[in-house]
Design an enzyme around this catalytic site. Sequence first.
Site, PDB file in Angstrom:
ATOM      1  CG  HIS A 158       7.315  28.275 -35.771  1.00 59.57           C
ATOM      2  ND1 HIS A 158       7.579  29.507 -35.183  1.00 59.57           N
ATOM      3  CD2 HIS A 158       6.491  27.620 -34.901  1.00 59.57           C
ATOM      4  CE1 HIS A 158       6.945  29.598 -34.030  1.00 59.57           C
ATOM      5  NE2 HIS A 158       6.275  28.458 -33.827  1.00 59.57           N
ATOM      6  CG  ASN A 189       8.790  29.713 -30.066  1.00 56.80           C
ATOM      7  OD1 ASN A 189       8.983  28.568 -30.444  1.00 56.80           O
ATOM      8  ND2 ASN A 189       7.621  30.303 -30.187  1.00 56.80           N
ATOM      9  CB  CYS A 191       5.080  23.907 -31.718  1.00 54.74           C
ATOM     10  SG  CYS A 191       4.458  25.390 -32.527  1.00 54.74           S
ATOM     11  CG  HIS A 192      -0.338  25.774 -30.430  1.00 56.51           C
ATOM     12  ND1 HIS A 192      -0.023  26.431 -29.270  1.00 56.51           N
ATOM     13  CD2 HIS A 192      -0.481  26.733 -31.367  1.00 56.51           C
ATOM     14  CE1 HIS A 192       0.015  27.721 -29.493  1.00 56.51           C
ATOM     15  NE2 HIS A 192      -0.261  27.941 -30.760  1.00 56.51           N
TER      16      HIS A 192
END
Length: 440
Positions: A201, A148, A169-170
């Site tokens: 996000h 990030n 990303c998870h």
Amino acid sequence: MPRIAFMGAGSTIFAKSVLGDCILTPEIRDLEISLHDIDPVRLEDSRRMLENIAANVGRKVKIEAHLNRLDALRGAKYVVNAIQVGGYDPCTITDFEIPKKYGLRQTIADTLGIGGIFRALRTIPVLEDFAEDMLKVCPDALFINYSNPMAMLTGYLQEYTGINSVGLCHSVQVCIPQLFEALGMKELVPETKWDIAGINHQAWLLEVRDGKGNDLYPEIKRRAKAFLDGESDIGSKEDKVRYELMLRFGYYITESSEHNAEYTPWFIKSKYPELIDRYNIPLDEYPRRCIKQIDDWAKMREEVVNNEKITHEKSREFASFIVNAMENDVPYRVHGNVRNNGLITNLPYNATVEVPCLVDRAGIHPCYVGDLPEQCAAINRTNINVQRMTIQAARSRKKEDLYMAAMLDPHTAAELSMDEIKSMCDEMLEAHRDWMPEYH
């Protein structure tokens, strides 16, 4: 013969997840792993750990550890990035403490806001060096970024370097399981069909249906509202920000409430301190996590590094599935961070978006989404503004571009004046001078 270079291998637990997954995928034949870190002790820790995992599952995997970056990258087909430039001390501390002097409070500060901006500006020059080295010794490799701020770093790589890259990303993988678990709908997870798209996000759960095609959103919203109103104890107090955003704007966000509290102007406000308790917002959460991780590692090291019987269970991370799909032409769907290029038609063309991607032997193929609901796109644009200006500042190395990136940040602008933002950025530049190029 797939050779995976892992940059930032001192992140031993994350290396265990990503590379352990690859070791546990026997379809990835003749696997080679090349580890790189600037910390020789942590680098050796990761090497020993992975060798033990491979031995315990009966796989012969060539595992190398290199302090020299070019040696680590040479001949790689996949490069996984998990670096954190500056670490907890001094850089993370600085990202929190200087803004706090100006009355600007943060929770995670790694993706947007002042913390996200400065993390990007000190990381991008290192990624430029990675890209330059890759063009020398593995020009066709796929760069898989996990660091990030995802959109800023991946966006810069895709705009200004010649390497092939995707950001992972998870938060998408865990969205439905965590939401349904908290709201008492866990039994529906296996049959649920969903669509997600947006930005990292801040991607949106656009549609969610059960196995019979019934829309589950009305029930999700009913339960979330009952929890927020205190009429039910079925819900998560850690998810109050996301519940509120869903009820106000119609759609649930993939990433956690502590993140999204600082991506918007509505929740962390010095004028309304009661919102912190009302929405259970964990100010200064990331420094606490860092301290805990440092303490935990001192206790875990013996078990993880020196445990010859160490095992691994496959994680939700996408990297091993991408490698298997590309190596064996086994099509697989992931959510990746890629340049928009018209995939989401009401977001900027040059934005970095998080969308479904199909993977096969030819690589990663982002899927067309079309328009997001207008209110969702509008919220995304406020974050994209900051991302794009930060990328411009990283390229120009001009203070004026940096100031504008900070002034466009929703949370920062809601709390501070333009003069305060400029002064804060100047103080941050001075504090980070050993970790960043000079800005003029």
